[in-house]
Write a protein that holds these residues in place. Structure first.
Motif, PDB file in Angstrom:
ATOM      1  N   GLU A 391       1.517  -1.125  -0.267  1.00  0.00           N
ATOM      2  CA  GLU A 391      -0.190   0.126   0.136  1.00  0.00           C
ATOM      3  C   GLU A 391       0.728   1.259   0.015  1.00  0.00           C
ATOM      4  O   GLU A 391       1.480   1.193   1.227  1.00  0.00           O
ATOM      5  CB  GLU A 391      -0.821   0.386   0.767  1.00  0.00           C
ATOM      6  N   SER A 411       0.078  -4.402   7.434  1.00  0.00           N
ATOM      7  CA  SER A 411      -0.409  -3.256   8.523  1.00  0.00           C
ATOM      8  C   SER A 411       1.471  -3.598   9.524  1.00  0.00           C
ATOM      9  O   SER A 411       1.890  -2.480  10.445  1.00  0.00           O
ATOM     10  CB  SER A 411      -0.459  -3.861   9.332  1.00  0.00           C
ATOM     11  N   LYS A 412       2.538  -3.158   8.706  1.00  0.00           N
ATOM     12  CA  LYS A 412       4.109  -2.296   8.798  1.00  0.00           C
ATOM     13  C   LYS A 412       4.517  -1.418   8.157  1.00  0.00           C
ATOM     14  O   LYS A 412       4.475  -1.901   6.659  1.00  0.00           O
ATOM     15  CB  LYS A 412       4.860  -3.420   9.534  1.00  0.00           C
ATOM     16  N   ASP A 437       3.512  -2.652  14.603  1.00  0.00           N
ATOM     17  CA  ASP A 437       2.614  -3.023  13.935  1.00  0.00           C
ATOM     18  C   ASP A 437       1.768  -0.819  13.978  1.00  0.00           C
ATOM     19  O   ASP A 437       1.443  -0.832  15.208  1.00  0.00           O
ATOM     20  CB  ASP A 437       1.535  -3.928  14.490  1.00  0.00           C
ATOM     21  N   SER A 439      -1.164  -0.784  13.006  1.00  0.00           N
ATOM     22  CA  SER A 439      -1.900  -0.636  12.277  1.00  0.00           C
ATOM     23  C   SER A 439      -3.629   0.164  12.744  1.00  0.00           C
ATOM     24  O   SER A 439      -4.013   1.115  12.924  1.00  0.00           O
ATOM     25  CB  SER A 439      -3.194  -2.175  13.171  1.00  0.00           C
ATOM     26  N   SER A 440      -2.990   0.927  14.441  1.00  0.00           N
ATOM     27  CA  SER A 440      -3.364   2.146  15.043  1.00  0.00           C
ATOM     28  C   SER A 440      -3.664   3.145  14.801  1.00  0.00           C
ATOM     29  O   SER A 440      -4.491   3.638  14.705  1.00  0.00           O
ATOM     30  CB  SER A 440      -3.509   1.639  16.467  1.00  0.00           C
ATOM     31  N   LYS A 442      -1.753   3.628  11.445  1.00  0.00           N
ATOM     32  CA  LYS A 442      -2.023   3.739   9.808  1.00  0.00           C
ATOM     33  C   LYS A 442      -2.848   5.322   9.343  1.00  0.00           C
ATOM     34  O   LYS A 442      -2.682   6.208   8.226  1.00  0.00           O
ATOM     35  CB  LYS A 442      -2.610   2.653   9.661  1.00  0.00           C
ATOM     36  N   GLU A 443      -4.222   5.874  10.031  1.00  0.00           N
ATOM     37  CA  GLU A 443      -5.153   7.020   8.883  1.00  0.00           C
ATOM     38  C   GLU A 443      -4.337   7.783   8.494  1.00  0.00           C
ATOM     39  O   GLU A 443      -4.285   8.846   8.170  1.00  0.00           O
ATOM     40  CB  GLU A 443      -6.720   7.110   9.647  1.00  0.00           C
TER      41      GLU A 443
END
Length: 477
Positions: A391, A411-412, A437, A439-440, A442-443
């Protein structure tokens, strides 16, 4: 190759070596007084000054008359932004105060490891207790036809700076072969001094190992604005010369000839291993060492750009400084340190617990090519199948020429490129190194650390963070 270099006008050290043949016990002898060798001499002497029980004489041998200068700073010297005197890492008085014997303007002809002795080019012979090779590297020269012509140069030493500066002052037309960091720095510096410069690069864009295409395009536009022209996807056939064997151009494989009064090859470096090889040390691409900088020979060590560990060479400042710190920890107690060599399975002495092993780490370093800020870390190049799993998150502020790209997989954060504004480089570099990680966060990641709740990040194992083929922007030692 012809360098046509005048003698350096500034000499911080005169040789302390005697021209008569004599033998001297020199304690810890360091061959090479570049950034690695000079820093090691100073740091070890500082450590020993606090511990008289381990104190041994330290002798630093420099082939160049100028000792311990920062090669990285030669670019601003070439551009006229600074003077050579500002490149020295240490003052002459500091070597003297620490009791370091400096032999400048002399070289080592031979090492007799069985006798623990070195022979210098002036006929002097030194017995050593421990020997450190910090012989660095030399500029790589591609053996094109006429590569030895008058007007073909490299950009490595102060003597090179002096002769290249003279071309620029005469507004000569120059070509730089190689669109890497050093080549771009040389081209920008010479253009700013009045030379007509063109960079000739074999790949599709400059800094192709460090920058993705969008960032490279921004850089190339900036180079054009600084009167540096580019020839990309350009394969050299040969260097062309006149009847006096002087450079007059570069013939490309597509049939074009680029006119030139001089050519600078900036195509990488090669570790200086000849002396080590002639002395019977194990050598591959570099001098083979273990994690404590032991070579294959007892009482002989190596640090810096000349070494190889686990198949890796080291051309950046950070790992070389780490190697220096490791060897200082080893040689603080020199009488027991050399019992173990790179190929030895001997049981470690209890004092070895105080040694700090050198462990190669992924690096992420900022780069400034003549004031142009860029940053790259992790993996940024992918084949088609890999790209399907990646991504890519991009932020670009066109009016300011700011560009940021994040490469995310599972997620990395596995890679990043920044151009213009590199203020968040440390944050992204740490995420890559830690294998966090994300994920939390990312946005919000594209907006930088201030917008991310870093307490939610879970760190993974460091060794899984950066791929083995990571490309980093860095500086040679």
């Amino acid at each position: 190759m012809s360098l046509d270099s005048p003698e350096p006008t500034h000499t911080a050290f005169s040789t302390n070596a005697s021209s008569s043949r004599r033998q001297t016990t020199a304690g810890i002898v360091i061959i090479g007084a570049g950034m690695a060798g000079s820093r090691f001499a100073i740091e070890l002497a500082r450590t020993q000054s606090n511990d008289d029980t381990a104190r041994l004489p330290i002798t630093l041998i420099s082939k160049e008359p100028q000792v311990g200068y920062n090669r990285i700073m030669l670019s601003p010297v070439l551009s006229g932004e600074s003077v050579f005197e500002e490149t020295y890492l240490y003052e002459l008085a500091e070597y003297e105060q620490l009791g370091i014997t400096v032999l400048a303007g002399t070289s080592v002809d031979a090492i007799e490891t069985n006798k623990r002795r070195v022979k210098l080019s002036d006929g002097q012979t030194l017995d050593y207790t421990e020997l450190v090779l910090a012989t660095g590297s030399q500029a790589r020269v591609i053996p094109f036809a006429n590569h030895d012509a008058k007007g073909v140069h490299v950009f490595r030493e102060i003597a090179d700076v002096q002769v290249l500066t003279e071309y620029a002052r005469q507004a000569k037309k120059g070509l730089v072969i190689g669109g890497g960091v050093l080549g771009l720095e040389a081209a920008c510096a010479l253009a700013s001094q009045g030379a007509d410069m063109t960079v000739v690069h074999v790949d599709s864009h400059v800094l192709n190992r460090q920058l993705d295409m969008p960032a490279a395009h921004l850089l190339q536009a900036e180079l054009f604005s600084r009167s540096v022209k580019l020839e990309v996807l350009a394969n050299t056939e040969c260097i062309t010369v006149n009847d006096q064997h002087e450079v007059n151009g570069l013939l490309l494989k597509d049939g074009r000839t680029l006119p030139a009064d001089f050519i600078v090859m900036a195509v990488g470096v090669i570790p200086n291993t000849t002396l080590a090889q002639q002395s019977g040390l194990d050598v591959n691409r570099g001098i083979l060492v273990d994690n404590f900088m032991h070579t294959s020979c007892p009482h002989v060590y190596a640090i810096g750009e000349c070494v190889e560990l686990d198949g890796e060479l080291f051309g950046m400042v950070a790992p070389v400084n780490q190697q220096v710190d490791t060897l200082v920890s080893v040689l603080k107690a020199p009488r027991i340190s050399s019992r173990k060599t790179a190929n030895s399975d001997a049981r470690p002495h209890e004092s070895e617990n105080n040694w700090c092993p050198f462990i190669s780490k992924p690096l992420s370093l900022k780069l400034k090519v003549s004031g142009i800020a860029a940053f790259s870390a992790g993996q940024i190049a992918f084949d088609d199948s890999e790209m399907m799993q990646i991504e890519r998150v991009v932020y670009q502020q066109t009016s300011l020429d700011h560009y940021l790209c994040l490469y995310i997989k599972a997620s990395k954060l596995i890679g990043t490129v920044l151009y213009g504004d590199v203020s968040e480089s440390g944050f992204y570099s740490q995420l890559i190194t830690d294998g966090s990680d994300i994920s939390s966060i990312k946005e919000d990641l594209i907006f930088g650390e201030a917008y991310c709740d870093v307490e939610k990040i879970e760190a993974a194992e460091p060794e899984s963070a950066v791929p083995s083929d990571a490309h980093l922007i860095g500086e040679a030692s």
